[in-house]
Scaffold this motif. Structure first.
Motif, PDB file in Angstrom:
ATOM      1  N   PRO A  40     -77.879  87.261  46.429  1.00 45.42           N
ATOM      2  CA  PRO A  40     -78.411  85.909  46.284  1.00 45.42           C
ATOM      3  C   PRO A  40     -77.798  85.209  45.074  1.00 45.42           C
ATOM      4  O   PRO A  40     -77.860  85.744  43.958  1.00 45.42           O
ATOM      5  N   GLY A  41     -77.187  84.080  45.307  1.00 45.11           N
ATOM      6  CA  GLY A  41     -76.580  83.304  44.243  1.00 45.11           C
ATOM      7  C   GLY A  41     -75.301  83.906  43.679  1.00 45.11           C
ATOM      8  O   GLY A  41     -74.813  83.472  42.630  1.00 45.11           O
ATOM      9  N   LYS A  42     -74.742  84.884  44.378  1.00 43.44           N
ATOM     10  CA  LYS A  42     -73.535  85.551  43.882  1.00 43.44           C
ATOM     11  C   LYS A  42     -72.373  85.354  44.847  1.00 43.44           C
ATOM     12  O   LYS A  42     -72.558  85.025  46.012  1.00 43.44           O
ATOM     13  N   GLN A  43     -71.188  85.590  44.329  1.00 36.77           N
ATOM     14  CA  GLN A  43     -70.007  85.544  45.176  1.00 36.77           C
ATOM     15  C   GLN A  43     -69.882  86.840  45.970  1.00 36.77           C
ATOM     16  O   GLN A  43     -70.416  87.887  45.583  1.00 36.77           O
ATOM     17  N   ARG A  44     -69.146  86.743  47.050  1.00 34.15           N
ATOM     18  CA  ARG A  44     -68.878  87.935  47.845  1.00 34.15           C
ATOM     19  C   ARG A  44     -68.084  88.940  47.026  1.00 34.15           C
ATOM     20  O   ARG A  44     -67.160  88.579  46.306  1.00 34.15           O
ATOM     21  N   GLU A  45     -68.446  90.189  47.154  1.00 38.52           N
ATOM     22  CA  GLU A  45     -67.836  91.248  46.353  1.00 38.52           C
ATOM     23  C   GLU A  45     -67.405  92.395  47.262  1.00 38.52           C
ATOM     24  O   GLU A  45     -68.186  92.864  48.095  1.00 38.52           O
ATOM     25  N   LEU A  46     -66.176  92.843  47.074  1.00 39.19           N
ATOM     26  CA  LEU A  46     -65.696  94.033  47.771  1.00 39.19           C
ATOM     27  C   LEU A  46     -66.285  95.256  47.084  1.00 39.19           C
ATOM     28  O   LEU A  46     -66.093  95.433  45.881  1.00 39.19           O
ATOM     29  N   VAL A  47     -66.982  96.104  47.830  1.00 41.65           N
ATOM     30  CA  VAL A  47     -67.642  97.241  47.201  1.00 41.65           C
ATOM     31  C   VAL A  47     -67.047  98.592  47.599  1.00 41.65           C
ATOM     32  O   VAL A  47     -67.292  99.592  46.921  1.00 41.65           O
ATOM     33  N   ALA A  48     -66.281  98.636  48.667  1.00 41.40           N
ATOM     34  CA  ALA A  48     -65.691  99.923  49.045  1.00 41.40           C
ATOM     35  C   ALA A  48     -64.575  99.707  50.064  1.00 41.40           C
ATOM     36  O   ALA A  48     -64.696  98.834  50.932  1.00 41.40           O
ATOM     37  N   THR A  49     -63.556 100.524  49.946  1.00 41.22           N
ATOM     38  CA  THR A  49     -62.411 100.493  50.853  1.00 41.22           C
ATOM     39  C   THR A  49     -62.023 101.917  51.210  1.00 41.22           C
ATOM     40  O   THR A  49     -62.030 102.794  50.341  1.00 41.22           O
ATOM     41  N   ILE A  50     -61.689 102.115  52.484  1.00 46.14           N
ATOM     42  CA  ILE A  50     -61.142 103.404  52.894  1.00 46.14           C
ATOM     43  C   ILE A  50     -59.934 103.143  53.787  1.00 46.14           C
ATOM     44  O   ILE A  50     -60.021 102.400  54.757  1.00 46.14           O
ATOM     45  N   THR A  51     -58.819 103.734  53.420  1.00 47.14           N
ATOM     46  CA  THR A  51     -57.600 103.542  54.201  1.00 47.14           C
ATOM     47  C   THR A  51     -57.611 104.465  55.413  1.00 47.14           C
ATOM     48  O   THR A  51     -58.465 105.352  55.551  1.00 47.14           O
ATOM     49  N   ARG A  52     -56.619 104.284  56.269  1.00 48.45           N
ATOM     50  CA  ARG A  52     -56.535 105.138  57.456  1.00 48.45           C
ATOM     51  C   ARG A  52     -56.222 106.582  57.073  1.00 48.45           C
ATOM     52  O   ARG A  52     -56.457 107.494  57.860  1.00 48.45           O
ATOM     53  N   PHE A  53     -55.733 106.766  55.857  1.00 45.37           N
ATOM     54  CA  PHE A  53     -55.441 108.108  55.370  1.00 45.37           C
ATOM     55  C   PHE A  53     -56.637 108.745  54.661  1.00 45.37           C
ATOM     56  O   PHE A  53     -56.560 109.878  54.218  1.00 45.37           O
ATOM     57  N   GLY A  54     -57.702 107.965  54.509  1.00 49.47           N
ATOM     58  CA  GLY A  54     -58.893 108.484  53.859  1.00 49.47           C
ATOM     59  C   GLY A  54     -58.988 108.222  52.375  1.00 49.47           C
ATOM     60  O   GLY A  54     -59.947 108.653  51.732  1.00 49.47           O
ATOM     61  N   SER A  55     -58.029 107.507  51.831  1.00 40.96           N
ATOM     62  CA  SER A  55     -58.112 107.147  50.421  1.00 40.96           C
ATOM     63  C   SER A  55     -59.177 106.086  50.230  1.00 40.96           C
ATOM     64  O   SER A  55     -59.308 105.176  51.051  1.00 40.96           O
ATOM     65  N   THR A  56     -59.900 106.202  49.138  1.00 40.69           N
ATOM     66  CA  THR A  56     -61.014 105.282  48.893  1.00 40.69           C
ATOM     67  C   THR A  56     -60.842 104.562  47.561  1.00 40.69           C
ATOM     68  O   THR A  56     -60.147 105.032  46.655  1.00 40.69           O
ATOM     69  N   ASN A  57     -61.528 103.435  47.466  1.00 37.31           N
ATOM     70  CA  ASN A  57     -61.487 102.665  46.231  1.00 37.31           C
ATOM     71  C   ASN A  57     -62.798 101.909  46.074  1.00 37.31           C
ATOM     72  O   ASN A  57     -63.376 101.443  47.081  1.00 37.31           O
ATOM     73  N   TYR A  58     -63.261 101.824  44.816  1.00 34.14           N
ATOM     74  CA  TYR A  58     -64.530 101.162  44.511  1.00 34.14           C
ATOM     75  C   TYR A  58     -64.396 100.355  43.230  1.00 34.14           C
ATOM     76  O   TYR A  58     -63.674 100.743  42.312  1.00 34.14           O
ATOM     77  N   PRO A  59     -65.151  99.275  43.116  1.00 37.25           N
ATOM     78  CA  PRO A  59     -65.211  98.594  41.828  1.00 37.25           C
ATOM     79  C   PRO A  59     -66.119  99.378  40.884  1.00 37.25           C
ATOM     80  O   PRO A  59     -66.919 100.228  41.315  1.00 37.25           O
ATOM     81  N   ASP A  60     -66.009  99.068  39.618  1.00 31.88           N
ATOM     82  CA  ASP A  60     -66.801  99.784  38.620  1.00 31.88           C
ATOM     83  C   ASP A  60     -68.304  99.630  38.865  1.00 31.88           C
ATOM     84  O   ASP A  60     -69.082 100.514  38.503  1.00 31.88           O
ATOM     85  N   SER A  61     -68.696  98.514  39.464  1.00 26.25           N
ATOM     86  CA  SER A  61     -70.127  98.242  39.641  1.00 26.25           C
ATOM     87  C   SER A  61     -70.814  99.255  40.554  1.00 26.25           C
ATOM     88  O   SER A  61     -72.038  99.423  40.479  1.00 26.25           O
ATOM     89  N   VAL A  62     -70.055  99.919  41.425  1.00 28.71           N
ATOM     90  CA  VAL A  62     -70.676 100.877  42.347  1.00 28.71           C
ATOM     91  C   VAL A  62     -70.055 102.263  42.257  1.00 28.71           C
ATOM     92  O   VAL A  62     -70.561 103.199  42.897  1.00 28.71           O
ATOM     93  N   LYS A  63     -69.003 102.413  41.492  1.00 29.28           N
ATOM     94  CA  LYS A  63     -68.307 103.702  41.408  1.00 29.28           C
ATOM     95  C   LYS A  63     -69.268 104.794  40.946  1.00 29.28           C
ATOM     96  O   LYS A  63     -70.023 104.605  39.991  1.00 29.28           O
ATOM     97  N   GLY A  64     -69.220 105.897  41.644  1.00 30.24           N
ATOM     98  CA  GLY A  64     -70.106 107.012  41.327  1.00 30.24           C
ATOM     99  C   GLY A  64     -71.447 106.942  42.026  1.00 30.24           C
ATOM    100  O   GLY A  64     -72.207 107.920  42.024  1.00 30.24           O
ATOM    101  N   ARG A  65     -71.767 105.793  42.623  1.00 29.19           N
ATOM    102  CA  ARG A  65     -73.053 105.637  43.318  1.00 29.19           C
ATOM    103  C   ARG A  65     -72.864 105.417  44.822  1.00 29.19           C
ATOM    104  O   ARG A  65     -73.719 105.820  45.614  1.00 29.19           O
ATOM    105  N   PHE A  66     -71.769 104.781  45.193  1.00 28.90           N
ATOM    106  CA  PHE A  66     -71.486 104.481  46.590  1.00 28.90           C
ATOM    107  C   PHE A  66     -70.341 105.357  47.074  1.00 28.90           C
ATOM    108  O   PHE A  66     -69.394 105.623  46.336  1.00 28.90           O
ATOM    109  N   THR A  67     -70.432 105.782  48.319  1.00 29.63           N
ATOM    110  CA  THR A  67     -69.366 106.564  48.938  1.00 29.63           C
ATOM    111  C   THR A  67     -69.083 106.030  50.327  1.00 29.63           C
ATOM    112  O   THR A  67     -69.995 105.952  51.161  1.00 29.63           O
TER     113      THR A  67
END
Length: 117
Positions: A40-67
């Motif tokens: 609410p009242g925030k911009q859209r944020e990318l929180v997780a990415t997984i490539t076709r090879f299974g590599s993942t990436n997260y922003p600091d805001s969710v790293k360690g909490r989201f998988t």
């Protein structure tokens, strides 16, 4: 193309949820899948990415909490969220930029996550 997200709901702070996004109409195994959120009242944020090879990436805001994970046999991408806090309250959307179809972008319908304090 359809991206059907599910799994949202109301959870207390510190709790966990798992979101799912079932894809159809794309060559799922060949694509990078993403989860975004808009609070609410925030911009859209990318929180997780997984490539076709299974590599993942997260922003600091969710790293360690989201998988993020994927099951290519089920054409489904998941987002396991833990240690949730009220700042995680948002509509969560799965997304794909279809690398096999000229980079067309598709969005799921969103699933609401509400974290109570």
């Amino acid at each position: 193309v359809q991206l059907q997200a599910s799994g949202g709901g109301l959870v207390q702070a510190g709790g966990s949820l798992r979101l799912s996004c079932a894809a159809s109409g794309i060559i799922f195994s060949m694509n990078t899948m993403n989860w975004y959120r808009r609070g609410p009242g925030k911009q859209r944020e990318l929180v997780a990415t997984i490539t076709r090879f299974g590599s993942t990436n997260y922003p600091d805001s969710v790293k360690g909490r989201f998988t993020i994970s994927r099951d290519n046999a089920k054409n489904t991408v998941y987002l396991q969220m833990s240690s949730l806090n009220p700042d995680d309250t948002a509509a969560y959307y799965c997304n794909v930029v279809d690398e096999t179809n000229y980079g067309r972008t598709y969005w799921g319908q969103g699933t609401q996550v509400t974290v109570s304090s």
